[in-house]
Write a protein that holds these residues in place. Structure first.
Motif, PDB file in Angstrom:
ATOM      1  N   ARG A  89      32.767  38.891  60.474  1.00  0.00           N
ATOM      2  CA  ARG A  89      32.553  39.821  59.351  1.00  0.00           C
ATOM      3  C   ARG A  89      33.453  39.745  59.184  1.00  0.00           C
ATOM      4  NH1 ARG A  89      27.874  41.898  57.416  1.00  0.00           N
ATOM      5  NH2 ARG A  89      26.634  41.724  58.636  1.00  0.00           N
ATOM      6  N   ARG A 106      34.825  41.638  63.973  1.00  0.00           N
ATOM      7  CA  ARG A 106      33.417  41.856  64.361  1.00  0.00           C
ATOM      8  C   ARG A 106      32.228  41.284  64.492  1.00  0.00           C
ATOM      9  NH1 ARG A 106      31.667  46.133  61.012  1.00  0.00           N
ATOM     10  NH2 ARG A 106      30.634  44.845  60.186  1.00  0.00           N
ATOM     11  N   SER A 165      29.168  39.316  65.678  1.00  0.00           N
ATOM     12  CA  SER A 165      27.228  38.980  65.212  1.00  0.00           C
ATOM     13  C   SER A 165      26.594  37.833  66.137  1.00  0.00           C
ATOM     14  CB  SER A 165      26.066  40.479  65.299  1.00  0.00           C
ATOM     15  OG  SER A 165      26.313  39.487  63.231  1.00  0.00           O
ATOM     16  N   GLN A 201      27.178  42.038  69.706  1.00  0.00           N
ATOM     17  CA  GLN A 201      27.914  41.782  69.087  1.00  0.00           C
ATOM     18  C   GLN A 201      29.335  42.150  69.609  1.00  0.00           C
ATOM     19  OE1 GLN A 201      28.801  44.886  66.911  1.00  0.00           O
ATOM     20  NE2 GLN A 201      26.248  44.531  65.855  1.00  0.00           N
ATOM     21  N   GLN A 204      33.459  43.270  69.265  1.00  0.00           N
ATOM     22  CA  GLN A 204      34.664  43.876  67.953  1.00  0.00           C
ATOM     23  C   GLN A 204      35.766  43.697  68.515  1.00  0.00           C
ATOM     24  OE1 GLN A 204      33.151  45.958  65.584  1.00  0.00           O
ATOM     25  NE2 GLN A 204      35.782  46.052  65.258  1.00  0.00           N
TER      26      GLN A 204
END
Length: 237
Positions: free
Chosen positions: A6, A82, A84, A90, A92
């Motif tokens: 992200r 983050r 995935s 995931q 973080q």
């Protein structure tokens, strides 16, 4: 394994990268959660959070370098922290955030005879992949894509030297005509001389004789080096 990292940054810069990397590997896209960088990596990388973040950061630096080469107003984007994978697992990492207010104009789709013209292939992935086989390209993109202030004279001159030496020297570079000899002369003089660029110049003392020929501003130099890098990478492809 396909991994999504992200992203955070100004909307203008995210849109720019989503256009440059709209397809291929790596790619930048958006969904309901926001923008992300997708890339293919070995399965074991995802199980090591430290290596995963390091790999994504290194790749994003190259991606940001392509963004800056395409426009001197581009500002590097960052990782949210983050990640995935295809199975929904995931990782973080908590990171600081920042905001900036900017404005920018965007290109619009072109239509001819009522039909929208198909967009050319996204150039970004090819440039990043080029860096995997050409260390000079990877080095230049890393300098352009580093986080922080825009490239200064020292950064720009390093990139100039990388391209110059890669093609066989200054004369060979001028013969390519990617940038005119007069512009190259203006760039090197402006980069070196404190009587042109002040404290930002590469040198504190130079020839006391007044500079001959034209000069350029730092903003103009950023545009010129970006165009030079794009032309150089295209020649290598």
């Amino acid at each position: 394994m396909l991994i999504k990292a992200r992203l955070k940054g100004h909307e203008f810069d995210l849109i720019t990268l989503a256009e440059l990397f709209r397809e291929g590997d790596p790619a930048v896209a958006t969904d309901d959660e926001g923008y992300y960088l997708s890339f293919v990596a070995p399965d074991d990388l995802f199980r090591d959070g430290g290596r995963l973040y390091e790999a994504a950061s290194s790749l994003l630096c190259q991606v940001n370098g392509v963004g800056r080469a395409n426009g001197s107003d581009f500002r590097p984007i960052g990782l949210v922290g983050r990640f995935s994978d295809e199975t929904g697992h995931q990782h973080q990492v908590v990171l600081a955030d920042a905001a900036e207010v900017r404005g920018q104009a965007f290109a619009v789709a072109v239509a001819m005879n009522g039909q929208q013209v198909a967009a050319p292939p996204a150039p970004g992935p090819g440039y990043v992949q080029l860096g995997r086989t050409h260390p000079d390209v990877a080095e230049a993109l890393a300098i352009l894509g580093k986080a922080g202030p825009p490239p200064d004279w020292v950064d720009l001159y390093k990139i100039f030297e990388i391209v110059r030496d890669n093609v066989g020297g200054r004369k060979a570079l001028e013969q390519r005509r990617w940038v005119s000899a007069s512009k190259l002369g203006a760039f090197t003089a402006s980069a070196d001389r404190p009587d042109i660029s002040g404290a930002q110049a590469r040198h504190a003392r130079t020839d006391p004789k007044p500079p001959r020929g034209r000069t350029m501003t730092l903003a103009e130099a950023r545009q010129m080096i970006g165009a030079l890098v794009i032309a150089w990478m295209e020649s290598l492809r």
